[in-house]
Write a protein that holds these residues in place. Structure first.
Motif, short mmCIF file in Angstrom:
data_model
loop_
_atom_site.label_atom_id
_atom_site.label_comp_id
_atom_site.label_asym_id
_atom_site.label_seq_id
_atom_site.Cartn_x
_atom_site.Cartn_y
_atom_site.Cartn_z
N GLU A 1 31.85 114.88 -70.88
CA GLU A 1 32.27 116.28 -70.80
C GLU A 1 31.10 117.22 -71.08
O GLU A 1 31.04 118.33 -70.55
CB GLU A 1 33.37 116.56 -71.82
CG GLU A 1 34.74 116.05 -71.43
CD GLU A 1 35.77 116.28 -72.53
OE1 GLU A 1 36.97 116.07 -72.27
OE2 GLU A 1 35.38 116.65 -73.66
N ARG A 2 30.18 116.77 -71.90
CA ARG A 2 29.02 117.59 -72.29
C ARG A 2 27.81 117.34 -71.41
O ARG A 2 26.72 117.81 -71.71
CB ARG A 2 28.70 117.32 -73.76
CG ARG A 2 29.75 117.94 -74.69
CD ARG A 2 29.79 117.25 -76.04
NE ARG A 2 30.74 117.91 -76.94
CZ ARG A 2 32.06 117.74 -76.88
NH1 ARG A 2 32.60 116.95 -75.97
NH2 ARG A 2 32.86 118.39 -77.73
N GLY A 3 28.01 116.58 -70.34
CA GLY A 3 26.96 116.41 -69.34
C GLY A 3 26.11 115.17 -69.50
O GLY A 3 25.17 114.96 -68.72
N ALA A 4 26.41 114.33 -70.48
CA ALA A 4 25.58 113.15 -70.72
C ALA A 4 25.86 112.06 -69.68
O ALA A 4 26.97 111.95 -69.15
CB ALA A 4 25.82 112.60 -72.11
N GLU A 5 24.84 111.26 -69.39
CA GLU A 5 24.99 110.07 -68.57
C GLU A 5 25.12 108.88 -69.53
O GLU A 5 24.24 108.65 -70.35
CB GLU A 5 23.77 109.88 -67.68
CG GLU A 5 23.54 111.02 -66.69
CD GLU A 5 22.25 110.85 -65.92
OE1 GLU A 5 21.60 109.79 -66.07
OE2 GLU A 5 21.88 111.78 -65.18
N VAL A 6 26.22 108.15 -69.41
CA VAL A 6 26.51 107.06 -70.35
C VAL A 6 26.43 105.72 -69.63
O VAL A 6 27.17 105.47 -68.68
CB VAL A 6 27.90 107.22 -70.99
CG1 VAL A 6 28.16 106.09 -71.99
CG2 VAL A 6 28.00 108.57 -71.69
N THR A 7 25.52 104.86 -70.10
CA THR A 7 25.41 103.50 -69.58
C THR A 7 25.98 102.56 -70.64
O THR A 7 25.41 102.45 -71.74
CB THR A 7 23.95 103.13 -69.29
OG1 THR A 7 23.43 104.03 -68.31
CG2 THR A 7 23.86 101.70 -68.77
N PRO A 8 27.09 101.88 -70.34
CA PRO A 8 27.74 101.07 -71.38
C PRO A 8 27.28 99.61 -71.39
O PRO A 8 27.02 99.00 -70.35
CB PRO A 8 29.22 101.16 -71.00
CG PRO A 8 29.23 101.40 -69.52
CD PRO A 8 27.94 102.06 -69.16
N VAL A 9 27.16 99.10 -72.61
CA VAL A 9 26.92 97.68 -72.84
C VAL A 9 28.06 97.18 -73.71
O VAL A 9 28.29 97.72 -74.80
CB VAL A 9 25.56 97.44 -73.54
CG1 VAL A 9 25.40 95.97 -73.91
CG2 VAL A 9 24.42 97.90 -72.66
N LEU A 10 28.74 96.16 -73.24
CA LEU A 10 29.91 95.64 -73.96
C LEU A 10 29.60 94.25 -74.48
O LEU A 10 29.27 93.34 -73.71
CB LEU A 10 31.12 95.60 -73.02
CG LEU A 10 32.48 95.23 -73.60
CD1 LEU A 10 32.89 96.20 -74.70
CD2 LEU A 10 33.54 95.19 -72.50
N THR A 11 29.67 94.09 -75.80
CA THR A 11 29.43 92.76 -76.37
C THR A 11 30.61 91.85 -76.07
O THR A 11 31.71 92.30 -75.71
CB THR A 11 29.23 92.84 -77.89
OG1 THR A 11 30.46 93.27 -78.49
CG2 THR A 11 28.11 93.81 -78.25
N ARG A 12 30.39 90.55 -76.24
CA ARG A 12 31.47 89.59 -76.01
C ARG A 12 32.64 89.87 -76.94
O ARG A 12 33.80 89.82 -76.54
CB ARG A 12 30.95 88.17 -76.20
CG ARG A 12 32.01 87.10 -75.95
CD ARG A 12 31.40 85.72 -76.05
NE ARG A 12 30.36 85.51 -75.04
CZ ARG A 12 29.63 84.40 -74.94
NH1 ARG A 12 29.83 83.40 -75.79
NH2 ARG A 12 28.72 84.30 -74.00
N ALA A 13 32.33 90.18 -78.21
CA ALA A 13 33.40 90.50 -79.16
C ALA A 13 34.06 91.83 -78.81
O ALA A 13 35.28 91.98 -78.96
CB ALA A 13 32.84 90.54 -80.59
N GLY A 14 33.26 92.81 -78.35
CA GLY A 14 33.82 94.10 -77.96
C GLY A 14 34.83 93.97 -76.85
O GLY A 14 35.82 94.71 -76.78
N ALA A 15 34.59 93.01 -75.93
CA ALA A 15 35.49 92.80 -74.80
C ALA A 15 36.83 92.23 -75.22
O ALA A 15 37.78 92.20 -74.42
CB ALA A 15 34.83 91.87 -73.77
N GLU A 16 36.95 91.80 -76.47
CA GLU A 16 38.24 91.36 -76.99
C GLU A 16 39.14 92.55 -77.34
O GLU A 16 40.34 92.39 -77.52
CB GLU A 16 38.04 90.49 -78.24
CG GLU A 16 37.28 89.19 -78.00
CD GLU A 16 38.07 88.21 -77.15
OE1 GLU A 16 39.32 88.22 -77.23
OE2 GLU A 16 37.45 87.43 -76.41
#
Length: 400
Positions: free
Chosen positions: A29-44
């Protein structure tokens, strides 16, 4: 404020990972470009599909993905951002960072980068208080890693205490400070908050009904604009804000000492409801109720507490450029507050009607009138957070 800023968002494995979805939305919303990295545990806890849909970008998950390494590579990925944000920063992830481990994509990115890093820790209270975590935090701070939070609150495990991850808007404010600064960057502001407790004996004290909510909101709003905040608080109901220097006190005399120790500052906001009087000689042992008619009632002799607002306002040397007080009144609010401003010598007074019918004392809303040398300006009734935001913006304008 974050237009075209590139943020590499690493999502760790914890129940707080769901907040990362809202954080992505707020950043974009504030104009940032977000590149996500998802850990194996995060994907749970959150799915790659939901993260990708909100970020509008591919989600990176595997260190040994042949396609990803051919197209970009983890080294380039780690250095192509303006800021790396880890949400939630789990005890495991922070231990890996402190020890220099690199056994998955997230830890490898964090070790291979020369980009600033901001962590938003989240974990069980016992894990947060464990000596190993404390050592790791000290190491990371020494390495120049930024932290936001954690705060205190209810845990998913049913416990209560420090370890609760900061809310998305608080993390956004920390990101903005890291990348943009803010109108109060480089300014040091003192905020007092909450009641004071003046002891009668070891189990009884004199106090008032202040919850500390307005002072806490003001400290948060000032920090969001980039100020370095010293927060001196009595025993308030509201938890102290994150990412500020907190000094806890009980009595008015202790608050005065903490305020004087915090000087010099650029501005001071005295939102605390300091008791006007204290018992002149508090008892070291519990005062016992005497039975029968001959026992009588205890006689308490009072002494006047130090006037902290007046002392700072009338300093000859080292006075803050802006001193702001509060006037909680029940009758003739504007007249009494105007007279108080002149008597104390402060620059502004925020007056409010705290009579029982208003519900302001201890409530979620406030209706204030700002009084300065030019007159009085009444603000509409709004939440205490909105009052704090409006005040902080006016402070920023005044300090230039």
């Amino acid at each position: 404020m974050l237009a075209s800023k590139r943020i590499l968002l690493i999502i760790g494995g914890g129940i707080a990972a769901f907040k990362a979805l809202d954080l992505i939305r707020r950043l974009r919303e504030r104009g940032a470009e977000v590149t996500p990295v998802l850990t194996r545990a995060g994907a749970e806890f959150v799915t790659p599909l939901s993260v990708s849909a909100l970020a509008g970008r591919k989600v990176y998950t595997d260190l040994f993905d042949l396609t990803d390494e051919a197209e970009m590579g983890h080294i380039e990925l780690s250095r192509s951002a303006d800021l790396i944000v880890v949400v939630p920063a789990t005890a495991d992830l922070m231990a890996k960072m402190a020890g220099g481990h690199a056994d998955d994509l997230a830890s490898t990115l964090l070790l291979a980068t020369d980009t600033p890093v901001l962590l938003a820790p989240a974990m069980n209270v016992r894990m947060w208080e464990h000596p190993a975590t404390a050592r790791n935090i000290a190491t990371l701070k020494g390495d120049g890693i930024g932290l936001i939070g954690p705060g205190e609150g209810d845990m998913a495990c049913g416990e209560f205490g420090p370890g609760r991850m900061s809310e998305p808007l608080e993390i956004v404010a920390a990101v903005e400070r890291a990348l943009v600064g803010g109108p109060l960057a480089g300014k040091r502001v003192l905020v007092t908050s909450g009641p004071t407790h003046e002891p009668i004996d070891p189990v009884r004290y004199i106090a008032n009904r202040s919850s500390g909510a307005q002072g806490t909101a003001i400290a948060k709003a000032l920090r969001a604009l980039g100020a370095e905040v010293v927060f001196v608080t009595g025993p308030a109901d509201a938890a102290p804000p994150e990412d500020v220097e907190v000094k806890r006190v009980e009595t008015a005399q202790e608050m005065l000492a903490a305020v004087e120790a915090a000087l010099p500052v650029d501005a001071a906001v005295f939102a605390a409801a300091v008791a006007d009087w204290r018992v002149a000689s508090a008892s070291d042992s519990k005062m016992k109720k005497q039975p029968g008619e001959k026992g009588g009632l205890p006689v308490l002799e009072f002494a006047e507490n130090p006037d902290i607002l007046a002392r700072v306002s009338q300093m000859n040397e080292g006075r803050p450029a802006l001193v702001i007080g509060f006037a909680a009144e029940t009758d003739d609010v504007i007249d009494n507050a105007t007279a108080k401003r002149k008597r104390k010598g402060c620059d502004w007074i925020l007056a409010n009607d705290v009579s029982h019918a208003t519900g302001i004392m201890g409530g979620a809303h406030n209706a204030v009138t700002l009084i300065d040398s030019e007159g009085a300006q009444s603000w509409p009734r709004m939440t205490k957070a909105e009052v704090a935001s409006r005040l902080a913006e006016r402070i920023a304008q005044t300090l230039g």
